[in-house]
Design a protein around this motif. Structure first.
Motif, short mmCIF file in Angstrom:
data_model
loop_
_atom_site.label_atom_id
_atom_site.label_comp_id
_atom_site.label_asym_id
_atom_site.label_seq_id
_atom_site.Cartn_x
_atom_site.Cartn_y
_atom_site.Cartn_z
N LEU A 22 31.89 26.50 41.66
CA LEU A 22 31.67 26.61 40.21
C LEU A 22 31.47 25.24 39.58
N ASP A 163 26.51 27.48 41.44
CA ASP A 163 27.14 27.46 40.12
C ASP A 163 26.93 28.80 39.41
N GLU A 164 25.72 29.35 39.52
CA GLU A 164 25.44 30.64 38.87
C GLU A 164 26.23 31.77 39.53
N LEU A 167 29.95 31.32 38.50
CA LEU A 167 30.15 31.58 37.08
C LEU A 167 30.23 33.09 36.87
N THR A 168 29.35 33.83 37.54
CA THR A 168 29.38 35.29 37.46
C THR A 168 30.67 35.84 38.07
N TYR A 170 33.62 34.41 38.36
CA TYR A 170 34.80 34.16 37.53
C TYR A 170 34.77 34.94 36.23
N LEU A 171 33.61 35.19 35.70
CA LEU A 171 33.53 36.08 34.54
C LEU A 171 34.01 37.48 34.91
N PHE A 172 33.62 37.93 36.09
CA PHE A 172 34.09 39.25 36.56
C PHE A 172 35.60 39.24 36.76
N PHE A 174 37.91 37.45 35.32
CA PHE A 174 38.64 37.44 34.05
C PHE A 174 38.50 38.78 33.34
N LEU A 175 37.38 39.44 33.50
CA LEU A 175 37.24 40.80 32.96
C LEU A 175 38.19 41.74 33.68
N TYR A 176 38.26 41.62 35.00
CA TYR A 176 39.17 42.43 35.81
C TYR A 176 40.62 42.18 35.38
#
Length: 333
Positions: A22, A163-164, A167-168, A170-172, A174-176
């Motif tokens: 990341l 990185d992309e 980033l996806t 870690y977004l998942f 944190f949503l989880y």
């Protein structure tokens, strides 16, 4: 349900590697091979640094249990770990930017403690202001979903920019985490409405989503059950009735009991009378397999109430339990 007492080292290493990927979202890291290498070391070591309190095991298991996830996981320790780790790496890779190395290492240290806060054990993150354990009861101690998502991300690196990808990822994650946390709050609120006389309610998240083991404490007893599919099933109860209360009170002065009680707010005492004395148990009610509580301390007490040897830790089998009891029985004379 016997659980590990911490997120294992391999999990933190995997998260450190994910953060190193990341970090390439930072142009300074992406455009410098030396900084990229330094950040890789920084995020992996930083992701494990708060658990370097393992060194307390050199003073005994009781010392480790007392100190694990305490000062090393406190707010004041976070920048100190980051400075120490970054400084050591920078000494070997001085061509790297110290600022960027420090910031990514700091993020790794922060996320270690952050995720520890969301499992049943929690941390004493607010030291030295308070010794209270903070636990949000949202994640199992080892969450395979988080690990599998990381591994899936690594498998995509030959095909997409790292990185992309992360980033996806870690977004998942944190949503989880948000879904698990919100559902935990809602379930606990629902249980409080149904058990209005409860003193406190503890949820122990299982690996399965929307599935918890439950402890409901009332003035008279503890209720143990499982909450799943929107309903609670009580499968065990424990009446609050302490035998030999003076002996139990005296046992708190034993170093092993003191260490144990400092690590959990859900310890409960049991006393077993023997021919040549007593065995005083303090069991952590958060962890159980049916009616067996494997995380505990046991103190052998002679018939004249003299505290002797003890055991502290986890008993993984009935055979191990019998071996420990046999050893302690010989000292309770």
């Amino acid at each position: 349900m016997i659980r590990s007492d911490e997120m294992d080292t391999s999990s933190h290493i995997i998260m450190g590697l994910g953060l190193a990927a990341l970090a390439h979202i930072d142009p300074a890291v992406a455009n410098s091979a030396a900084l990229s290498q330094a950040v890789l070391f920084g995020t992996v070591i930083g992701s494990n640094a708060p658990d370097f309190d393992y060194i307390y095991r050199m003073k005994g298991k009781g010392s480790y249990i007392r100190n694990h996830r305490s000062t090393s996981h406190s707010l004041f320790a976070l920048p100190l770990w980051s400075i120490a780790v970054s400084g050591i790496i920078y000494a070997f890779l001085p061509e790297a930017s110290f600022l960027h190395l420090f910031l990514w290492t700091f993020l790794a240290v922060i996320l270690h403690v952050f995720f520890d806060l969301f499992n049943v054990h929690g941390t004493q993150v607010s030291l030295p202001f308070t010794k209270k354990w903070i636990a949000f009861d949202s994640l199992p101690l080892v969450d395979p979903t988080i690990l599998v998502v990381h591994l899936f991300g690594f498998s995509l690196l030959p095909f997409f920019p790292m990185d992309e990808v992360f980033l996806t990822i870690y977004l998942f994650i944190f949503l989880y985490l948000a879904v698990r946390s919100i559902s935990t709050v809602l379930v606990k609120r629902n249980l409080h409405l149904h058990f209005q006389n409860s003193i406190r309610i503890k949820l122990i998240p299982r690996i399965s989503l929307f599935h918890w083991d439950v402890i409901i404490e009332t003035k008279d007893d503890f209720l143990f059950g499982v909450f799943a599919k929107g309903s609670l099933t009580i499968d065990h109860s424990l009446v609050k009735k302490i035998a030999f209360p003076d002996l139990v009170s005296e046992s708190k002065k034993h170093p092993l009991v003191s260490d144990f009680l400092s690590s959990t707010q859900y310890a409960y005492p049991f006393v077993l009378k023997r021919k040549n004395g007593y065995l005083v148990y303090w069991k952590d009610l958060r962890f159980r397999t049916n009616k067996f509580f494997p995380i505990l301390t046991i103190i052998a007490v002679s018939s004249d109430h003299k505290m002797n040897e003890g055991f502290i830790g986890t008993l993984y089998s009935l055979k191990q339990y019998k071996q420990v009891i046999k050893q302690l029985k010989n000292t309770a004379s």
